[in-house]
Design a protein around this motif. Structure first.
Motif, PDB file in Angstrom:
ATOM      1  N   VAL A 191      15.568 -11.402  -6.466  1.00 35.46           N
ATOM      2  CA  VAL A 191      16.536 -10.967  -5.457  1.00 35.46           C
ATOM      3  C   VAL A 191      16.047  -9.677  -4.817  1.00 35.46           C
ATOM      4  CG1 VAL A 191      18.942 -10.337  -5.036  1.00 35.46           C
ATOM      5  CG2 VAL A 191      18.386 -12.014  -6.813  1.00 35.46           C
ATOM      6  N   GLY A 192      15.978  -9.667  -3.480  1.00 36.86           N
ATOM      7  CA  GLY A 192      15.392  -8.526  -2.788  1.00 36.86           C
ATOM      8  C   GLY A 192      13.886  -8.596  -2.940  1.00 36.86           C
ATOM      9  N   VAL A 193      13.264  -9.546  -2.256  1.00 34.79           N
ATOM     10  CA  VAL A 193      11.933 -10.026  -2.646  1.00 34.79           C
ATOM     11  C   VAL A 193      10.766  -9.184  -2.142  1.00 34.79           C
ATOM     12  CG1 VAL A 193      12.766 -12.384  -2.845  1.00 34.79           C
ATOM     13  CG2 VAL A 193      11.851 -11.592  -0.642  1.00 34.79           C
ATOM     14  N   GLY A 194      10.986  -8.333  -1.140  1.00 33.28           N
ATOM     15  CA  GLY A 194       9.868  -7.555  -0.610  1.00 33.28           C
ATOM     16  C   GLY A 194       8.747  -8.446  -0.116  1.00 33.28           C
ATOM     17  N   THR A 195       7.560  -8.219  -0.637  1.00 30.73           N
ATOM     18  CA  THR A 195       6.405  -9.041  -0.264  1.00 30.73           C
ATOM     19  C   THR A 195       6.094 -10.123  -1.296  1.00 30.73           C
ATOM     20  OG1 THR A 195       4.854  -7.565  -1.395  1.00 30.73           O
ATOM     21  CG2 THR A 195       5.341  -7.072   0.932  1.00 30.73           C
ATOM     22  N   GLY A 196       6.868 -10.147  -2.382  1.00 30.31           N
ATOM     23  CA  GLY A 196       6.579 -11.088  -3.462  1.00 30.31           C
ATOM     24  C   GLY A 196       5.476 -10.607  -4.388  1.00 30.31           C
ATOM     25  N   LEU A 207       0.830  -1.211   0.000  1.00 28.95           N
ATOM     26  CA  LEU A 207       0.000   0.000   0.000  1.00 28.95           C
ATOM     27  C   LEU A 207       0.860   1.256   0.000  1.00 28.95           C
ATOM     28  CD1 LEU A 207      -2.852   1.243   0.216  1.00 28.95           C
ATOM     29  CD2 LEU A 207      -2.624   1.112   2.698  1.00 28.95           C
ATOM     30  N   TRP A 208       1.875   1.297   0.876  1.00 32.40           N
ATOM     31  CA  TRP A 208       2.684   2.504   1.030  1.00 32.40           C
ATOM     32  C   TRP A 208       3.674   2.694  -0.116  1.00 32.40           C
ATOM     33  CZ3 TRP A 208       3.086   7.139   2.640  1.00 32.40           C
ATOM     34  CH2 TRP A 208       4.323   7.769   2.736  1.00 32.40           C
ATOM     35  N   VAL A 209       4.423   1.646  -0.456  1.00 30.96           N
ATOM     36  CA  VAL A 209       5.471   1.779  -1.471  1.00 30.96           C
ATOM     37  C   VAL A 209       4.919   1.621  -2.883  1.00 30.96           C
ATOM     38  CG1 VAL A 209       7.649   0.837  -2.345  1.00 30.96           C
ATOM     39  CG2 VAL A 209       7.258   1.010   0.121  1.00 30.96           C
ATOM     40  N   LEU A 210       4.253   0.503  -3.139  1.00 33.11           N
ATOM     41  CA  LEU A 210       3.788   0.218  -4.495  1.00 33.11           C
ATOM     42  C   LEU A 210       2.550   1.017  -4.862  1.00 33.11           C
ATOM     43  CD1 LEU A 210       4.333  -3.655  -4.537  1.00 33.11           C
ATOM     44  CD2 LEU A 210       5.941  -1.805  -5.064  1.00 33.11           C
ATOM     45  N   GLY A 211       1.801   1.417  -3.863  1.00 30.87           N
ATOM     46  CA  GLY A 211       0.624   2.224  -4.110  1.00 30.87           C
ATOM     47  C   GLY A 211       0.924   3.710  -4.074  1.00 30.87           C
ATOM     48  N   PHE A 212       1.107   4.241  -2.876  1.00 30.66           N
ATOM     49  CA  PHE A 212       1.259   5.687  -2.699  1.00 30.66           C
ATOM     50  C   PHE A 212       2.600   6.225  -3.202  1.00 30.66           C
ATOM     51  CE2 PHE A 212       2.531   9.433  -0.299  1.00 30.66           C
ATOM     52  CZ  PHE A 212       1.454  10.270  -0.512  1.00 30.66           C
ATOM     53  N   SER A 213       3.702   5.693  -2.672  1.00 25.50           N
ATOM     54  CA  SER A 213       5.024   6.276  -2.961  1.00 25.50           C
ATOM     55  C   SER A 213       5.387   6.228  -4.438  1.00 25.50           C
ATOM     56  CB  SER A 213       6.104   5.577  -2.131  1.00 25.50           C
ATOM     57  OG  SER A 213       5.892   5.772  -0.752  1.00 25.50           O
ATOM     58  N   ASN A 214       5.183   5.084  -5.074  1.00 25.40           N
ATOM     59  CA  ASN A 214       5.517   4.983  -6.490  1.00 25.40           C
ATOM     60  C   ASN A 214       4.750   5.995  -7.324  1.00 25.40           C
ATOM     61  OD1 ASN A 214       7.434   3.015  -6.259  1.00 25.40           O
ATOM     62  ND2 ASN A 214       6.212   1.366  -7.122  1.00 25.40           N
ATOM     63  N   HIS A 215       3.481   6.132  -7.041  1.00 23.00           N
ATOM     64  CA  HIS A 215       2.634   6.997  -7.865  1.00 23.00           C
ATOM     65  C   HIS A 215       2.853   8.477  -7.567  1.00 23.00           C
ATOM     66  CE1 HIS A 215      -0.800   7.639 -10.558  1.00 23.00           C
ATOM     67  NE2 HIS A 215      -1.159   8.603  -9.729  1.00 23.00           N
ATOM     68  N   TYR A 216       2.846   8.834  -6.298  1.00 23.87           N
ATOM     69  CA  TYR A 216       2.837  10.256  -5.938  1.00 23.87           C
ATOM     70  C   TYR A 216       4.211  10.835  -5.625  1.00 23.87           C
ATOM     71  CZ  TYR A 216      -2.196   9.652  -5.662  1.00 23.87           C
ATOM     72  OH  TYR A 216      -3.513   9.382  -5.968  1.00 23.87           O
TER      73      TYR A 216
END
Length: 219
Positions: free
Chosen positions: A58-63, A25-34
């Motif tokens: 590599v560096g998998v995050g949440t998958g 939500l925070w990174v892939l949703g809000f931060s990437n977009h805004y």
């Protein structure tokens, strides 16, 4: 523990179970977009194009990309990350692939002791690694022995120099760098391109806001 290893540990320690629960939500949703001005769909499109049936993440995050953008057919999948929480979260997200998991520091020899891969994704990892782009390139040296000739390495990274940042992006990036979550103050397009060209062929880089999306071929 060396200073470099301490920095690596600091960069990955933020990914607690609580943080991972809101990461998408925070990174892939809000931060990437805004903030970074690179909609997640652009990164996902690159993932869909280059991910093979014999893939290493590599560096998998949440998958997230694995879960949503790998075909459901049977294939070989492996995960590499230093953070145990991330490995468990991503492995659970793609449990139907029965992924191989390896807890490793990518700035050290990986010693995977497994068959090679045809594709490797590295999304949002480079800007978290300590040092300049030259020292971060150790990652590519350690990955290359585990990729078949003609295989592709691709991914994305947030650059700190030579990109337009709105005031909120500037403040958040500076905060992340102070806390050791990011280490990208000196990362720019030219050094990224030079580093990739030193290790691979057919280097391609696209800029979207603060984010460089790249692909390259292993010789």
């Amino acid at each position: 523990m060396t200073t470099e290893n301490q920095a690596v540990a600091a960069g990955q320690a933020v990914y607690t179970k609580k943080v991972l629960s809101i990461y998408d939500l925070w990174v892939l949703g809000f931060s990437n977009h805004y903030l970074w001005k690179c909609p997640t769909a652009r990164i996902a499109n690159t993932f869909s194009v280059y991910a093979s049936d014999n893939h290493l993440d590599v560096g998998v995050g949440t998958g997230y990309y694995l879960k949503h953008h790998l075909p459901a057919r049977k294939q070989r999948l492996a995960l590499v990350d230093l953070n145990e929480n991330s490995l468990k979260t991503a492995a659970a997200a793609v449990a139907h692939f029965a992924p191989e998991t390896y807890q490793r520091n990518v700035l050290e020899p990986l010693n995977l002791e497994c068959a090679k891969f045809d594709s490797v994704s590295i999304n949002y990892l480079l800007h978290c690694l300590p040092g300049n782009m030259e020292s971060k390139a150790t990652l590519f040296t350690h990955l290359t022995p585990w990729v078949n000739s003609g295989g592709v390495i691709f991914g994305s990274t947030i650059l700190g120099q030579g990109v337009e940042k709105n005031v909120f992006a500037s403040k958040l990036m500076a905060l992340y760098n102070r806390k050791g979550i990011f280490s990208n103050q000196h990362d720019d397009y030219a050094t990224l391109e030079k580093t990739l060209q030193q290790h691979f062929s057919n280097v391609q880089i696209e800029m979207h806001g603060c984010v460089a999306i790249f692909s390259a071929t292993v010789n």
